[in-house]
Design an enzyme around this catalytic site. Structure first.
Site, short mmCIF file in Angstrom:
data_model
loop_
_atom_site.label_atom_id
_atom_site.label_comp_id
_atom_site.label_asym_id
_atom_site.label_seq_id
_atom_site.Cartn_x
_atom_site.Cartn_y
_atom_site.Cartn_z
N GLY A 64 0.79 -1.23 0.00
CA GLY A 64 0.00 0.00 0.00
C GLY A 64 0.82 1.26 0.00
N GLY A 115 3.74 1.68 -0.93
CA GLY A 115 4.69 1.70 -2.04
C GLY A 115 5.78 0.67 -1.96
N GLU A 173 -6.90 -0.94 3.15
CA GLU A 173 -7.16 -2.34 3.48
C GLU A 173 -8.64 -2.69 3.29
OE1 GLU A 173 -3.60 -1.62 6.61
OE2 GLU A 173 -5.68 -1.69 7.31
#
Length: 216
Positions: free
Chosen positions: A117, A119, A183
């Site tokens: 998420g 990176g 998420e």
């Protein structure tokens, strides 16, 4: 009315009112959270391809070639991917979560689905690199496609434009903290992928259900 009965009735009425208020507050909060997650899917992903079609398409192609699906993510992202791994197995696919004791070696006909998420994570970077060196496809999910370190190992990048810990600092108390929006978006995205794959692979609800474990 008897004073005692009056008191009991009054107390019960107050409790009912409290429960109704609490239920209303919970419903409102749930709606706000669901709306925030849903809004992610209205955001444009250009120049990156739509995550839903990309994931379903890649998985279907690998399945058609008798390849295997490998999945990996850390923390709560990893929990979302474990749920997807379970549903892919229910769809009749050879699906494996990295680091499980029965996970086989990855090969050139296989697909690794990984999430980073913010990176990049050192473990995700390393696993994507190994998969790429083995000739496998690497599908990366991330909210930071321009700056993330994991992108250099990806065959295809799925951009999920949701808040993560990489961009939540300095904000007032959020509805969903840290990476919860990302998420939550993964959970919804994966449910859509499973639904679409069920159609593409011709899997009936009965067939999917039949593959659920009976050792519970």
């Amino acid at each position: 009315m008897n004073p005692i009965k009056t008191l009991i009735f009054s107390t019960e009425k107050t409790e009912v009112q409290k429960l109704r208020t609490m239920s209303s507050q919970a419903s409102t909060l749930a709606s706000r959270i669901c709306d925030q997650i849903a809004s992610i899917f209205f955001e444009p992903t250009n120049p990156y391809p739509p995550p839903l079609d990309t994931m379903a398409g890649r998985i279907a192609v690998v399945a058609g070639q008798k390849g295997r699906i490998f999945l990996y993510g850390v923390g709560r992202e990893g929990l979302m991917l474990k749920g997807l791994c379970m549903r892919l197995a229910h769809l009749g696919l050879s699906a494996h979560f990295v680091f499980d004791m029965t996970t086989p070696p990855i090969s050139s006909k296989d697909l690794l689905i990984a999430s980073a998420g913010p990176g990049g994570f050192s473990t995700v970077d390393a696993i994507c690199s190994v998969a790429k060196s083995a000739g496998a496809q690497v599908l990366l999910l991330t909210s930071q496609p321009e700056t993330g370190s994991c992108v250099e190992h990806a065959s295809v990048t799925c951009y999920v434009p949701a808040q993560t810990m990489a961009d939540d600092e300095g904000k007032s108390r959020p509805l969903m903290p840290m990476g919860s929006v990302y998420e939550g978006a993964l959970f919804v995205l994966f449910e859509m992928v499973v639904y679409k794959l069920g159609e593409v692979l011709g899997q009936s609800p009965e067939a999917i259900r039949s593959r659920h474990t009976n050792l519970e």
